[in-house]
Design an enzyme around this catalytic site. Sequence first.
Site, PDB file in Angstrom:
ATOM      1  CG  HIS A 288     -14.817   2.997 -38.968  1.00 18.23           C
ATOM      2  ND1 HIS A 288     -15.978   2.335 -38.618  1.00 18.23           N
ATOM      3  CD2 HIS A 288     -13.821   2.271 -38.404  1.00 18.23           C
ATOM      4  CE1 HIS A 288     -15.680   1.268 -37.894  1.00 18.23           C
ATOM      5  NE2 HIS A 288     -14.361   1.210 -37.753  1.00 18.23           N
TER       6      HIS A 288
ATOM      7  NE  ARG B  42     -38.875 -18.331 -43.330  1.00 20.30           N
ATOM      8  CZ  ARG B  42     -38.493 -19.130 -44.322  1.00 20.30           C
ATOM      9  NH1 ARG B  42     -39.061 -19.006 -45.523  1.00 20.30           N
ATOM     10  NH2 ARG B  42     -37.566 -20.053 -44.134  1.00 20.30           N
TER      11      ARG B  42
ATOM     12  CG  ASP C 135     -12.946  -1.282 -40.179  1.00 22.59           C
ATOM     13  OD1 ASP C 135     -12.542  -0.717 -39.145  1.00 22.59           O
ATOM     14  OD2 ASP C 135     -13.401  -2.445 -40.171  1.00 22.59           O
TER      15      ASP C 135
END
Length: 392
Positions: free
Chosen positions: A61, A236, A283
């Site tokens: 990448h 959560r 990247d």
Amino acid sequence: MFNMKLIKNGLVFYDNNSFEKKDILIKDGKIADIRRGISKNGCEVIDAEGFWVLPGFIDIHTHGGGGYDIMNSKCRELESLSRFFVSKGVTAFLPAVMTAPLEDMMNAVRNINQYINKINKPSKNKIPGAKIIGINMEGPFISQKYKGSHPKEHIIPPSVSLLERFIHESGGNIKIVTVAPEAENAISFIEHFKRRGIVFSAGHTGADYKVAAHAFEKGFSHVTHLFNAMAGIHHRDPGIAGAALERDNITVELICDGVHIDPAMIKIVLKCKPIDNIVLITDSIIAAGAGNGEYSFAGKELYIENGCAKHKNGVIAGSVVTMIDIFKNMVGRWGVPIENCIKMTSANAAKVAGIYHKKGSLTCGKDADIIIMDKKLNLLATIAEGNIVYRA
């Protein structure tokens, strides 16, 4: 002129397992033998006494580096980029195509395909650089909310007909495609291509845990730069990052430049994921290997300051590091065992790209893609398919 090369007395990372003092015989671009006491007769000898001998880095990448941008590069520029990369220990890479006007993306794919055809032609004068092993399509099938540097106006829903065009223009060289799993028809889209050998990567996405889990069940097998350009983990709402960490069979990319991810998060990933399913990437963009200053990337101005590339709006725009920098960070700064770092920069990338039968480890019969480093992690030499393409 010698027909064979012999790396003598190096500390060889042998067969992707451990370091052993051995010789490596290279013949016709392949690793022909690995053992102690190979005869020097007829060989060009490379003395590696006291040095590490490793498989070459594979970057799956990257958007460019050394002043070259994948989106604007034809054969000549891609050749120069490949020469730049070998000076950083890279022997193979996947250029990543950004979201852009469709014709610009198509031209980039065509140019890369033309270059691949050029380097694959039988010739005594092989281009001495890192080998392009395919194409990484990072756009345009991504989330507008988590677009990162990608231009919002060119992001579109997954399109079977468009990807078919990209595949055709690439000469069948597309290896990885990033898709936001929550995008319209994302699952039916990847199912259409499931027998084509393409790796579908979840990235630039706001997918929650439930959507991500379903996507991994249906064929997504990889994650584009984990944590970056996606919703974060909450106790959560674990999101796609939590779903990826939970599943041993999902491979993930990490940008370990000290900017994109806090080192503490890297250590958490190393505890959660099998080492074999972590791939270190750069990247990197056009400014990789350059100093501070202003550049252009993804059609926008950006500036480099203190090792960080940002657009004017403060959005991080890829990295300015190379694979040798990533490797040094992991081993030298953060104390990750070198054996693990070798796998995360070579073998694991080769497996994702579908080339582990040819590259990614020092194994007899594989391509002679080899780097030699001293104990201070300085790159001394790069050998790509048997050619000495860089010496410090």
